[in-house]
Write an enzyme that holds these catalytic residues in place. Structure first.
Site, PDB file in Angstrom:
ATOM      1  N   ARG A 127      -4.764 -20.838  14.174  1.00  0.00           N
ATOM      2  CA  ARG A 127      -3.696 -20.420  15.094  1.00  0.00           C
ATOM      3  C   ARG A 127      -4.351 -19.760  16.269  1.00  0.00           C
ATOM      4  O   ARG A 127      -3.758 -19.175  17.056  1.00  0.00           O
ATOM      5  CB  ARG A 127      -2.706 -19.551  14.526  1.00  0.00           C
ATOM      6  N   ALA A 189      -4.160 -18.394  -1.560  1.00  0.00           N
ATOM      7  CA  ALA A 189      -3.390 -17.762  -2.912  1.00  0.00           C
ATOM      8  C   ALA A 189      -3.068 -18.864  -3.602  1.00  0.00           C
ATOM      9  O   ALA A 189      -2.941 -18.571  -5.032  1.00  0.00           O
ATOM     10  CB  ALA A 189      -2.002 -16.938  -2.349  1.00  0.00           C
ATOM     11  N   ASP A 311       7.532 -17.824  -3.450  1.00  0.00           N
ATOM     12  CA  ASP A 311       6.642 -18.151  -2.532  1.00  0.00           C
ATOM     13  C   ASP A 311       7.295 -17.232  -1.181  1.00  0.00           C
ATOM     14  O   ASP A 311       7.309 -17.944   0.010  1.00  0.00           O
ATOM     15  CB  ASP A 311       6.403 -19.406  -2.248  1.00  0.00           C
ATOM     16  N   ASN A 398       8.907 -19.110   9.103  1.00  0.00           N
ATOM     17  CA  ASN A 398       7.492 -19.388   8.743  1.00  0.00           C
ATOM     18  C   ASN A 398       6.362 -18.636   9.747  1.00  0.00           C
ATOM     19  O   ASN A 398       7.068 -17.597  10.382  1.00  0.00           O
ATOM     20  CB  ASN A 398       7.230 -20.823   8.220  1.00  0.00           C
ATOM     21  N   CYS A 612      -1.831 -34.966  -4.946  1.00  0.00           N
ATOM     22  CA  CYS A 612      -2.185 -35.575  -3.881  1.00  0.00           C
ATOM     23  C   CYS A 612      -0.977 -35.426  -2.761  1.00  0.00           C
ATOM     24  O   CYS A 612      -1.358 -35.641  -1.388  1.00  0.00           O
ATOM     25  CB  CYS A 612      -1.987 -37.223  -4.121  1.00  0.00           C
ATOM     26  N   HIS A 616      -1.218 -36.159   1.550  1.00  0.00           N
ATOM     27  CA  HIS A 616      -0.435 -37.600   1.827  1.00  0.00           C
ATOM     28  C   HIS A 616       0.706 -37.719   1.860  1.00  0.00           C
ATOM     29  O   HIS A 616       1.382 -38.680   2.152  1.00  0.00           O
ATOM     30  CB  HIS A 616      -1.320 -38.505   0.900  1.00  0.00           C
TER      31      HIS A 616
END
Length: 712
Positions: A127, A189, A311, A398, A612, A616
């Site tokens: 950032r 984390a 979370d 976020n 994955c 992806h």
């Protein structure tokens, strides 16, 4: 003419020694420059410039663009000092650019090991940098802190901030600098680490202090009385799982009170029943912690989400303000974290003044203002039964920075609607360095890629909210089609600038939220815009590039090859244009093995999403910054075990997974990928008229699901 231009560039660098950039300078508003991550220590991201305003912004155009070497997500905030711009790209590349022309002045490559991409949950992003007393300070994905000379980019010092032999730490946040100290937290984390924040001498890189955000093994003693206090709120053997609590983004210095505020992240693993089976608040997870900026000594804390298990981080941007509250002027923190409530906290002592929902929330009904704690709903603590929790783990807000305009009195929040289902049925086996949250998170699980995309568009939405912190309610809301839209900047010209995940960079009126101007960036815009002035002319800059958590994890069919990740700078009357995106090469799906069974494919799907999909994409749908596995040349499938198990492409960032996968499991993942490739081939061979009928049918079905969800 060429000599004159070189002389001007040399002069720009000479005046950018930036020795004046100290704590005093960073405490004051300087509208000609953008000197720090949030512009000033208050991190309000407001500029007093008004040459570009709501009356003439429709004449704004591209002045210049700068292409980086990569085509992945960019999340940085440019720093602009006396006509020189400092930006970061993928793999922590640092660029110094002429802010007027975009010409590269110097570049520094910290040579981040590509295999460390595995330890970054959310792309090889960062950032931005900090600039202080002639130094450019940057942190790297492999947890190094680096100081460069602002004039020419040569290395001044470098220090390792964490032990990577023992723990999979990474850094994605921007450093903050004050009083000759540079402070940084870390990420990781999800991979089993214990969070901490460290301060280093800005001149030498020597560590000054370290504050752990969660306690370690009690048998080894506690680093401070704060850790001894925090340990009383944990149960079981949490330290074996790391505990989490990484401070991966917002850390803010308060020059008025001489305090440092740390936004602390989620638990490791997510599911509290695993890491702390007897419950407890689990301090200092999901908290804002105030420490002494000189010593790192604990001062106070406020925990926004006690016993965090969804979370719900508190790492989102922390904004400082002075406001009238119940007849008194209070020094406050404004905070809009993942959990969906807008907090007003007295920053002198951590007292909660207000907590009101700014987004759809169902995990808590409200906050008890006497106790300062949330009142959780009966289904918030999920069990074996899947529960739809609002917001989900992406959060109602976020990392994307918000801004404040003193002209309107509004805080502009890049908000999201991201409901996910949670339950405890996911098997948990702790492997340090591998992501296992201990939670089964809802996936569409549908066979139609058209339906999947419509569901994503229906239930993952974004918006820009103008929040009135005095009235504690939204003044206006502007909807966006997707999540992961950029941070914002507000200006005295009655403007708010924001980029979108759909590839636009836009300006809105700050007072009413009216759309005034839009530019096609030809890729997602996630970076946070800034504005500055050189020789009396105002510019606006933003970084564009699809990727990051939202670009990788939401999955989206993209029908062109990705363009280079770019720095875009605008001015009134700008007339430059971007080239069209490259075309995709022809696609032909390889044939699946004739021995593949439905059980193999189902098992491969489970394993793919565990190991994955974080890079992806879900259901093997990639945004193409990272290869779409359905479209690989045959040689990759022929060497699948060598790539997936043995790590033959580690130097390109694709490490081996032989420590957690065996040959049979790799075969199942390959079978699943080839099955999805066959679906894609069939879709491309389907007549357009039939696709239109399917889209219409699934649109109706999606609307019905949305209506039923609202009724429920």
């Amino acid at each position: 003419m060429a000599l004159e231009k070189k002389a001007l560039e040399k002069k720009a660098l000479e005046r950018n020694v930036a020795d004046r950039l100290n704590t005093q300078a960073l405490s004051e508003q300087d509208d000609n420059n953008w000197l720090a991550h949030g512009n000033t220590y208050y991190e309000q991201r407001y500029s007093g410039l008004d040459s570009i305003n709501d009356q003439n912004v429709n004449t704004l155009g591209l002045s210049w663009s700068f292409d980086t070497e990569y085509s992945r997500g960019l999340e940085g905030t440019p720093i602009v000092v006396d006509g020189v711009m400092f930006v970061t790209g993928n793999w922590n590349m640092v660029y110094a650019l002429d802010a007027v022309t975009g010409k590269l002045l110097w570049k520094y490559d910290p040579k981040v090991p590509r295999e460390w991409a595995k330890m970054a949950c959310c792309d090889v992003i960062n950032r931005g940098v900090a600039v202080y007393e002639g130094k450019v300070i940057t942190a790297t994905l492999d947890a190094r802190l680096i100081a460069l000379d602002a004039k020419d980019g040569h290395l001044l010092w470098e220090t390792q901030t964490a032990d990577l032999k023992e723990y999979p730490y990474s850094i994605t946040g921007a450093p903050r600098v004050y009083k000759d100290k540079v402070v940084i937290g870390n990420s990781g984390a999800e991979y089993g680490v214990r969070g901490f924040v460290s301060a280093f001498d800005v001149n030498t890189g020597k560590q000054v202090w370290r504050f752990y955000t969660v306690p370690g093994n009690p048998a080894e003693g506690f680093e401070s009385p704060a850790m001894e206090m925090a340990a009383k709120t944990w149960t079981g053997e949490w330290w074996k799982f790391g505990g989490g609590g990484t401070a991966w983004d917002s850390i803010v210095y308060d020059p008025d009170l001489d305090q440092l505020y740390i936004g602390v992240g989620n638990g490791s693993p997510w599911n509290q029943k695993i890491r702390s089976p007897g419950g407890g608040d689990n301090l200092f997870l999901s908290s804002i912690v105030a420490v002494n900026p000189d010593s790192g000594e604990y001062l106070w804390h406020y925990q926004e989400t006690p016993g965090e298990t969804w979370d719900f981080t508190a790492t989102q941007p922390i904004m400082l303000a002075d406001m009238q509250w119940q007849g008194k002027t209070r020094k406050v923190i404004w905070h809009a974290p993942k959990n969906g409530f807008f907090f007003i906290i007295d920053r002198e002592n951590g007292e909660l003044l207000s907590a009101e929902p700014f987004a759809k929330v169902n995990w808590a009904s409200h906050y008890d203002m006497e106790t300062g704690r949330p009142v959780e709903t009966e289904f918030a603590r999920y069990t074996e039964k899947p529960e739809l929790i609002l917001p989900g783990s992406f959060g109602a807000h976020n990392w994307h920075p918000m801004s404040y305009s003193p002209k309107t009195g509004y805080v502009y929040i890049p908000a999201m609607e991201t409901g996910f289902t949670y339950d405890d049925t996911a098997p948990f086996e702790h492997h340090k360095g591998h992501w296992n949250p201990g939670v089964a998170i809802g996936q569409a699980g549908v066979d139609s890629p058209i339906f999947l995309q419509l569901l994503v568009e229906k239930f993952l939405n974004g918006s820009l909210i103008a929040w009135d912190p005095v009235k504690q309610q939204a003044a206006w809301t502007l909807p966006h089609a997707k999540v992961g839209n950029s941070g914002v900047v507000s200006t005295a010209g009655n403007l708010v600038f924001q980029g979108t995940a759909t590839g636009k960079f836009e300006a809105y009126s700050a007072d009413k939220g009216e759309a005034l101007w839009s530019f096609d960036a030809k890729t997602a815009v996630m970076g946070s815009p800034v504005t500055f002035s050189v020789n009396g002319e105002q510019y606006v800059t933003v970084m564009a590039g699809r990727g990051g958590a939202f670009g990788l994890l939401t999955g989206e069919e993209v029908f062109t090859a990705p363009p280079p990740s770019r720095v875009l700078t605008f001015k009134l009357g700008g007339d430059k244009a971007l080239p069209e995106n490259p075309a995709l090469p022809p696609f032909k799906a390889p044939a699946p093995s004739p021995d593949t069974t439905e059980e193999d494919i189902a098992n491969g799907r489970t394993l793919y999403h565990q190991f994955c999909s974080v890079c992806h994409g879900p259901d093997v749908i990639s945004g193409r910054g990272i290869p779409d596995l359905r479209e690989l040349p045959p040689v990759f499938y022929e060497n699948f075990d060598g790539v997936v198990l043995e790590g033959m492409m580690s130097k390109a960032g694709m490490v081996g997974f032989s420590d957690v996968l065996d040959k049979a499991q790799a075969d199942d993942i390959k079978a699943y990928i080839l099955n999805e490739a066959a679906k894609k081939q069939a879709l491309e061979n389907t007549p357009k008229w039939w696709l239109n009928i399917q889209t219409w049918f699934y649109s109706l079905l999606t609307e019905l699901i949305g209506l039923l969800a609202k009724l429920a």
